[in-house]
Design a protein around this motif. Structure first.
Motif, PDB file in Angstrom:
ATOM      1  N   ARG A 231       0.835  -1.206   0.000  1.00 30.26           N
ATOM      2  CA  ARG A 231       0.000   0.000   0.000  1.00 30.26           C
ATOM      3  C   ARG A 231       0.865   1.249   0.000  1.00 30.26           C
ATOM      4  NH1 ARG A 231      -4.230  -0.173   4.571  1.00 30.26           N
ATOM      5  NH2 ARG A 231      -5.293  -1.598   3.167  1.00 30.26           N
ATOM      6  N   THR A 232       0.544   2.162  -0.895  1.00 25.41           N
ATOM      7  CA  THR A 232       1.339   3.381  -0.994  1.00 25.41           C
ATOM      8  C   THR A 232       0.727   4.487  -0.135  1.00 25.41           C
ATOM      9  OG1 THR A 232       0.115   3.992  -2.963  1.00 25.41           O
ATOM     10  CG2 THR A 232       2.224   2.891  -3.296  1.00 25.41           C
ATOM     11  N   VAL A 233       1.471   5.578  -0.046  1.00 19.28           N
ATOM     12  CA  VAL A 233       1.092   6.646   0.872  1.00 19.28           C
ATOM     13  C   VAL A 233      -0.295   7.259   0.606  1.00 19.28           C
ATOM     14  CG1 VAL A 233       1.709   8.992   1.502  1.00 19.28           C
ATOM     15  CG2 VAL A 233       3.415   7.207   1.615  1.00 19.28           C
ATOM     16  N   PRO A 234      -0.634   7.587  -0.653  1.00 18.75           N
ATOM     17  CA  PRO A 234      -1.961   8.194  -0.836  1.00 18.75           C
ATOM     18  C   PRO A 234      -3.090   7.316  -0.308  1.00 18.75           C
ATOM     19  CG  PRO A 234      -0.657   8.474  -2.807  1.00 18.75           C
ATOM     20  CD  PRO A 234       0.125   7.568  -1.908  1.00 18.75           C
ATOM     21  N   VAL A 235      -3.022   6.014  -0.552  1.00 18.78           N
ATOM     22  CA  VAL A 235      -4.074   5.123  -0.064  1.00 18.78           C
ATOM     23  C   VAL A 235      -4.044   5.078   1.457  1.00 18.78           C
ATOM     24  CG1 VAL A 235      -5.063   2.832  -0.217  1.00 18.78           C
ATOM     25  CG2 VAL A 235      -3.822   3.766  -2.152  1.00 18.78           C
TER      26      VAL A 235
ATOM     27  N   THR C 121      -3.234  14.503  -4.845  1.00 12.49           N
ATOM     28  CA  THR C 121      -4.641  14.898  -4.775  1.00 12.49           C
ATOM     29  C   THR C 121      -5.291  14.407  -3.489  1.00 12.49           C
ATOM     30  OG1 THR C 121      -4.663  14.613  -7.136  1.00 12.49           O
ATOM     31  CG2 THR C 121      -6.770  14.958  -6.090  1.00 12.49           C
ATOM     32  N   VAL C 122      -4.934  13.183  -3.098  1.00 13.59           N
ATOM     33  CA  VAL C 122      -5.520  12.631  -1.885  1.00 13.59           C
ATOM     34  C   VAL C 122      -5.182  13.511  -0.689  1.00 13.59           C
ATOM     35  CG1 VAL C 122      -5.462  10.695  -0.308  1.00 13.59           C
ATOM     36  CG2 VAL C 122      -5.411  10.294  -2.748  1.00 13.59           C
ATOM     37  N   VAL C 123      -3.937  13.952  -0.649  1.00 10.69           N
ATOM     38  CA  VAL C 123      -3.501  14.787   0.463  1.00 10.69           C
ATOM     39  C   VAL C 123      -4.216  16.124   0.436  1.00 10.69           C
ATOM     40  CG1 VAL C 123      -1.525  16.020   1.410  1.00 10.69           C
ATOM     41  CG2 VAL C 123      -1.279  13.645   0.687  1.00 10.69           C
ATOM     42  N   SER C 124      -4.311  16.738  -0.738  1.00 12.47           N
ATOM     43  CA  SER C 124      -4.990  18.032  -0.768  1.00 12.47           C
ATOM     44  C   SER C 124      -6.455  17.849  -0.399  1.00 12.47           C
ATOM     45  CB  SER C 124      -4.817  18.723  -2.113  1.00 12.47           C
ATOM     46  OG  SER C 124      -5.355  17.964  -3.144  1.00 12.47           O
ATOM     47  N   ASP C 230      -8.905  15.742 -18.407  1.00 11.43           N
ATOM     48  CA  ASP C 230      -8.518  15.366 -17.059  1.00 11.43           C
ATOM     49  C   ASP C 230      -9.717  15.405 -16.116  1.00 11.43           C
ATOM     50  OD1 ASP C 230      -6.077  14.500 -16.364  1.00 11.43           O
ATOM     51  OD2 ASP C 230      -5.543  16.316 -15.234  1.00 11.43           O
ATOM     52  N   ALA C 231     -10.491  16.463 -16.251  1.00 11.19           N
ATOM     53  CA  ALA C 231     -11.631  16.653 -15.343  1.00 11.19           C
ATOM     54  C   ALA C 231     -12.702  15.604 -15.603  1.00 11.19           C
ATOM     55  CB  ALA C 231     -12.206  18.063 -15.501  1.00 11.19           C
ATOM     56  N   LEU C 232     -12.835  15.179 -16.844  1.00  3.12           N
ATOM     57  CA  LEU C 232     -13.878  14.199 -17.154  1.00  3.12           C
ATOM     58  C   LEU C 232     -13.606  12.857 -16.483  1.00  3.12           C
ATOM     59  CD1 LEU C 232     -14.584  14.872 -20.930  1.00  3.12           C
ATOM     60  CD2 LEU C 232     -16.158  15.190 -19.023  1.00  3.12           C
ATOM     61  N   ARG C 233     -12.335  12.565 -16.201  1.00  2.00           N
ATOM     62  CA  ARG C 233     -12.073  11.271 -15.570  1.00  2.00           C
ATOM     63  C   ARG C 233     -11.830  11.408 -14.070  1.00  2.00           C
ATOM     64  NH1 ARG C 233      -6.547  10.564 -19.141  1.00  2.00           N
ATOM     65  NH2 ARG C 233      -5.631  12.487 -18.441  1.00  2.00           N
ATOM     66  N   VAL C 234     -12.237  12.509 -13.487  1.00  2.00           N
ATOM     67  CA  VAL C 234     -11.942  12.795 -12.083  1.00  2.00           C
ATOM     68  C   VAL C 234     -12.360  11.631 -11.176  1.00  2.00           C
ATOM     69  CG1 VAL C 234     -14.134  13.996 -11.706  1.00  2.00           C
ATOM     70  CG2 VAL C 234     -12.201  14.459 -10.218  1.00  2.00           C
ATOM     71  N   PHE C 235     -11.479  11.298 -10.242  1.00  2.00           N
ATOM     72  CA  PHE C 235     -11.783  10.245  -9.284  1.00  2.00           C
ATOM     73  C   PHE C 235     -11.334  10.613  -7.866  1.00  2.00           C
ATOM     74  CE2 PHE C 235     -10.532   6.499  -6.857  1.00  2.00           C
ATOM     75  CZ  PHE C 235     -11.738   5.821  -6.813  1.00  2.00           C
ATOM     76  N   ASP C 236     -10.038  10.823  -7.687  1.00  2.00           N
ATOM     77  CA  ASP C 236      -9.444  10.983  -6.349  1.00  2.00           C
ATOM     78  C   ASP C 236     -10.188  11.964  -5.453  1.00  2.00           C
ATOM     79  OD1 ASP C 236      -7.724   9.957  -8.193  1.00  2.00           O
ATOM     80  OD2 ASP C 236      -5.919  10.847  -7.328  1.00  2.00           O
ATOM     81  N   TYR C 239     -13.717  10.993  -4.554  1.00  4.12           N
ATOM     82  CA  TYR C 239     -13.764   9.799  -3.718  1.00  4.12           C
ATOM     83  C   TYR C 239     -13.366  10.115  -2.275  1.00  4.12           C
ATOM     84  CZ  TYR C 239     -12.950   4.983  -2.222  1.00  4.12           C
ATOM     85  OH  TYR C 239     -12.986   3.799  -1.552  1.00  4.12           O
ATOM     86  N   VAL C 240     -12.311  10.908  -2.113  1.00  8.75           N
ATOM     87  CA  VAL C 240     -11.847  11.197  -0.754  1.00  8.75           C
ATOM     88  C   VAL C 240     -12.772  12.180  -0.038  1.00  8.75           C
ATOM     89  CG1 VAL C 240      -9.968  12.160   0.628  1.00  8.75           C
ATOM     90  CG2 VAL C 240      -9.452  10.694  -1.307  1.00  8.75           C
ATOM     91  N   MET C 241     -13.286  13.159  -0.762  1.00  6.85           N
ATOM     92  CA  MET C 241     -14.106  14.182  -0.100  1.00  6.85           C
ATOM     93  C   MET C 241     -15.488  13.667   0.251  1.00  6.85           C
ATOM     94  SD  MET C 241     -12.270  17.164  -0.188  1.00  6.85           S
ATOM     95  CE  MET C 241     -13.333  18.526  -0.252  1.00  6.85           C
ATOM     96  N   SER C 242     -16.115  12.899  -0.625  1.00  6.98           N
ATOM     97  CA  SER C 242     -17.492  12.511  -0.291  1.00  6.98           C
ATOM     98  C   SER C 242     -17.843  11.091  -0.703  1.00  6.98           C
ATOM     99  CB  SER C 242     -18.481  13.498  -0.906  1.00  6.98           C
ATOM    100  OG  SER C 242     -18.366  13.493  -2.294  1.00  6.98           O
TER     101      SER C 242
END
Lengths: 286, 428, 295
Positions: A231-235, C121-124, C230-236, C239-242
């Motif tokens: 598992r990497t950091v973002p996950v 992105t996950v961190v932000s 890029d925006a059309l395939r948005v995931f991170d 997923y993290v916010m909601s």
């Protein structure tokens, strides 16, 4: 300096003030979230959950940084991230520089469709290969290993690397290559001994972008790893769980966020020019 | 000239890295994946390590996502990939039907009498097509936490028995505390994020109105009814009045955060928050108590506690099945459950423990609410089987839409009914 | 004659050099894509052990066409894309023009611009989730202090605000990137043009309107199309916010929910294929409208 009328000088001065205020506002907007993460990561749980919020910790509390490594397997996650991003970068550069040489220097039938094809792959939505990639990775026995990520990350790092490197290869003067040919060197020798050293700046640029891309990737890492072995950091940060007594471990989440961001900021500080060159290589020249 | 050396170095590096990714197996190391809400992780680690010490094996404890929905997704991924990385899984009471095929049948491994020590209802929840896929570790039921001190301060002699009473009390206390200067104070916090937890909360409301359990035991979709509608309209009214607007993004720990900081008069949560609320550094230590959740004031109203609880199951891909089963037996055993109940307020799955004097002394509420716990309302996982996850997701989505005011409750339930029919198709 | 064989030899070398890349890309892109498309014609649950795929032809697509959640996710994605890309372009253009001027500490500013882009992105998303917190969040605190809101706002809970809050995170992360691309475009505009315009008495606005904008157009277009894809395939970030909350769920989030959460390998693959075609259409438009040149 021609002396203008007083009114003109005043409006010029006001213009300058407005300009710097605007710059300051933009700067604050860009760095505030990161500042906030740092501040939050240094607060105690009590201080974190007090209202009104405080903009500077009462006491710098480094404990959260220690906790990230003790209470979470964060060291392992960092190692995974570093190895995966490092290997991805090396592989993409090794494979990509050959392709870039071919695309940047050779004329041959079918070049155009191939170039388009590679460009098209870089536009692929990752989700569109997720199901098939999952089946493939399972079949290859790579599931939940570093290699699953290194392998799948090729889908976005390789096209981009080829693209950036191709634009660098084209800039190298043809005379050097011709001189090598006159000396009787074949295409491979020419690439390895003449072009590769000249491509060094391009390799650094492409490598940095590949590294950052792999370091930050989330969807594949989320789907192809299931525990801390790979598992990497973002996950890990998305899954950060509360082993804490009192609350969601926001302080730890923020500490972890700062830890993963710092290497990136250092990279950006040192290689700012290179990164910008890479980002704009494709875009501006079209 | 340089090339062979370069290749040798590369190969050596690759070989080294390949070896690095293999886990060195010395003796038997059993890996257990347990929860991460509250102090789950700590308790799990302590228990597992005690077993390791006793038996001379080793244990590895993995963390898992906090949200149950994320956790199920992760386990599905792991198991569907045939991964042997995890030997023992901690699974939700609603998962045996979903994941059952991936777990070892425990019947051949254990003495049949072992099963008799547990609540029969929990053993049957863990039995899928005659296979015993897990042993109950702790049970859970939604309960109402209330602040004794605040109730007294505002002149209420006992906790609310109906939702209307709860609303009035929450409102009075909230207005009073705000006037006294605490602007962050709220009357009632619960789990309103769009995830599995909302399914339980909403099931409690609907059931307490006499509105059934979404899908009845025969598999008929019953959720679109006036009582369910009334229940959702009630919850809609809470948001922004006695509950923070943010409750629509709260999970267990978010609600507990507000509650334990002393910023709420009532909370709906699981029993784990009881021990945490009474921990040494807790601002509300000794100031609160728990009771059964309120019921509707209509004639059909009845008290309802959503059934939760966690089981331990052994992966069919495990390479150390015997040791894994032994760990499961140890962790679900009398002594370990007693320790967890006393120190962590985890509800035992063995009826005998509810008569244990040490336990009743440490956690008096367990004896008091015994009836609530054994009569808790299960979610419709037994009838909807592998489609439960889809059913629940459709349900919590519809509920979230209704309580956030996006669509009105009647509409949300009508749409939900149509959607559930689609998911059901020819049958569950 | 000699030249011809040299040509042939060079062509062969070129293909050899391309081979590793082509093999890898076939493995990581073409094969999984085709495999996903094939899976979309089956009904298979990853919860079955062993896997029991059943051929259903186009049934998954028939289901997709009338799946309200799919269309909801398409709608969310389109709103997200239009909102974030247009905001990023406007703000990015503004920042680029601002930073293009000479001032001390310009290097520092450019570094600051790369920070949001470089942060995962996950961190932000986590940072912003914390800043958005309804009770302890700094955003509510600032807005309350400035008197812009009367009471704390639940940014991530109120259905009408969640998507906007997520867009704001994406705008923060991507605007500087946009600005850098445009800045490079700005710097390639010859200074003489401005001098000439100045001599002709053009106001700064006129200079921007008639010199900067037309010359910036190619860079602007490329950046725009890139960001759109890029925006059309948005995931991170979603997923993290909601999570899989339908009021914000993007196409990618929905497809992954079906694939992984519900284990619907067939239907999830049909959704993935749908996303692929939507984005492929945009890509083709991009490649033809902008006529990317090889030589």
């Amino acid at each position: 300096m021609p002396k203008g009328p007083k009114k003109f000088r005043l409006s010029r001065f006001l213009g300058q003030v407005a300009f710097y205020l605007l710059l300051l506002a933009v700067f604050a907007y860009l760095v505030f979230p990161f500042y906030w993460a740092v501040v939050s990561s240094l607060k105690s749980q009590q201080e974190l959950f007090q209202t009104p919020v405080s903009y500077w910790p009462e006491k710098l509390r480094w404990q959260n940084y220690r906790d990230v490594f003790i209470m979470q397997p964060f060291g392992r996650n960092l190692l995974n991230s570093a190895v995966v991003a490092g290997l991805t970068t090396l592989l993409a550069l090794a494979v990509g520089s050959f392709a870039a040489y071919a695309l940047g220097r050779f004329r041959f039938a079918g070049k155009r469709p191939i170039y388009y094809g590679i460009l098209a792959v870089s536009m692929f939505p990752q989700i569109s290969v997720l199901g098939g990639m999952y089946v493939l990775i399972k079949a290859l026995g790579l599931y939940n290993t570093w290699w699953a990520l290194v392998f799948s990350y090729m889908i976005f790092t390789l096209p981009f690397t080829i693209w950036v490197l191709t634009s660098f290869v084209r800039e190298i003067p043809a005379e050097l290559e011709e001189a090598a040919y006159v000396d009787g060197a074949g295409p491979l020798q020419t690439l390895l001994w003449v072009l590769l050293p000249l491509m060094a700046p391009g390799l650094v640029t492409a490598g940095l972008l590949a590294f950052i891309g792999a370091w930050n990737e989330f969807l594949f890492a989320l789907t192809f790893t299931v525990d801390d072995k790979a598992r990497t950091v973002p996950v890990a940060i998305a899954f950060f769980s509360g082993a804490s007594q009192f609350e969601l471990p926001w302080a730890q989440i923020m500490a972890a966020s700062v830890i993963v961001t710092v290497p990136l900021i250092l990279l950006v500080l040192f290689f700012q020019q290179r990164i910008i060159a890479g980002l704009t290589a494709g875009a501006v020249k079209g | 000239m340089n090339r062979p050396k370069w290749i040798r170095v590369a190969l050596a590096t690759l070989g080294f890295l390949a070896m690095g990714s293999l886990v060195a197996a010395e003796g038997v190391t059993v890996t257990i994946s347990c929860g991460s809400v509250g102090k789950d992780q700590t308790f799990c680690k302590e228990g597992a390590e005690a077993w390791a010490k006793k038996t001379g094996n080793k244990v590895r404890v993995l963390s898992s996502p906090q949200s149950t929905s994320d956790r199920l997704a992760l386990y599905q991924q792991q198991l569907a990939a045939g991964s042997s990385d995890v030997d023992v899984y901690m699974i939700d009471v609603i998962w045996p039907g979903v994941l059952g095929q991936f777990f070892e049948d425990l019947n051949p491994y254990i003495d049949p009498r072992v099963k008799e020590g547990f609540f029969p209802s929990l053993i049957s929840a863990n039995t899928v097509d005659g296979r015993l896929v897990g042993l109950p570790w702790f049970t859970d039921a939604g309960i109402l936490y209330y602040r004794k001190d605040l109730l007294q301060k505002y002149g209420f002699s006992k906790p609310p028995t109906t939702w209307d009473e709860l609303f009035q009390m929450a409102k009075t206390i909230q207005e009073g505390e705000r006037k006294a200067g605490n602007q962050s104070f709220w009357g009632f916090v619960w789990q309103g994020a769009s995830y599995e937890g909302l399914t339980v909360d909403a099931l409690e409301w609907i059931y307490s109105y006499g509105g059934g359990t979404i899908v009845d035991t025969k598999g008929n979709i019953t959720v679109n009814n006036p009582r369910a509608k009334a229940a959702l309209e009630m919850a809609r009214k809470w948001v922004g009045t006695i509950s923070p607007p943010g409750v629509l993004s709260y999970m267990e720990e978010d609600a507990r955060g507000v509650w334990q900081a002393g910023n709420a008069a009532f909370m709906r949560n699981w029993p784990y928050a009881y021990a945490l609320g009474n921990s040494a550094d807790s601002p509300i230590r000794g100031k609160f108590d728990v009771t059964v959740l309120p019921k509707a004031s209509t004639p059909e109203g009845r008290h309802a506690a959503g059934l939760g609880g966690w089981q331990l199951a052994v992966s069919r891909f495990s390479k150390h099945k015997a040791a894994a089963v032994d760990l499961v037996l140890y962790l679900t055993g009398y002594q370990e459950q007693k320790r967890r109940a006393i120190e962590g307020s985890y509800l035992p799955t063995r009826p005998a423990l509810y008569q244990d004097p040490d336990l009743l002394k440490a956690q008096p509420f367990m004896g008091r609410l015994y009836d609530v716990f054994v009569n808790a309302v299960p979610r419709p996982s037994a009838q909807t089987k592998k489609k439960y996850n889809q059913v629940s997701s459709a349900f919590w989505t519809a509920v979230h839409n209704a309580i956030s005011g996006k669509v009105d409750a009647g509409m949300a339930l009508r749409q939900l009914e149509a959607q559930l029919k689609r998911i059901k198709g020819a049958g569950w | 004659m000699l030249k011809r064989s040299l040509q042939a030899r060079r062509a062969r070398a070129a293909w050899l050099f391309l081979l590793p890349s082509l093999v890898l890309l076939t493995l990581v892109a073409a094969y999984p894509l085709l495999r996903t498309m094939q899976l979309s014609l089956y009904q298979a649950s990853i919860l079955d052990y062993p896997l029991r795929p059943v051929w259903v032809a186009l049934a998954n697509y028939a289901f997709l066409i009338q799946d309200a959640y799919w269309w909801l996710s398409v709608k969310n994605t389109v709103i997200f894309t239009v909102a974030s890309v247009s905001l990023e372009t406007l703000l990015g253009l503004g920042i680029a023009v601002l930073v293009n001027a000479r001032f001390p500490l310009r290097g520092l500013m450019r570094t600051a611009m790369l920070i949001p882009w470089a942060i995962p992105t996950v961190v932000s998303a986590q940072m912003w989730r914390w800043m958005y917190n309804d009770v302890y969040g700094v955003i509510n605190d600032i807005l309350l202090r400035l008197g812009l809101i009367a009471k704390p706002v639940a940014w991530l809970a109120e259905p009408s605000l969640v998507l906007a809050s997520i867009v704001a995170v994406d705008v923060w992360k991507t605007t500087p990137f946009m600005a850098l691309l445009l800045l490079a475009g700005l710097q390639s505009i010859p200074k003489e043009l401005y001098e000439a315009a100045h001599v002709d008495g053009a106001t700064p606005w006129q200079q921007f309107r008639y010199v900067t904008l037309p010359l910036l157009k190619p860079a602007l277009l490329v950046a725009l199309v890139f960001r759109t894809l890029d925006a059309l395939r948005v995931f991170d970030v979603v997923y993290v916010m909601s999570g899989t909350n339908p009021s914000t769920m993007s196409m990618s989030v929905y497809a992954r929910q079906q694939l992984v959460d519900f284990g619907a390998l067939g239907y999830g693959s049909a959704l993935s294929t749908g996303i692929f075609f939507i984005i492929a259409i945009f890509t083709v438009i991009y490649l033809t409208v902008l006529r990317v040149e090889v030589d």
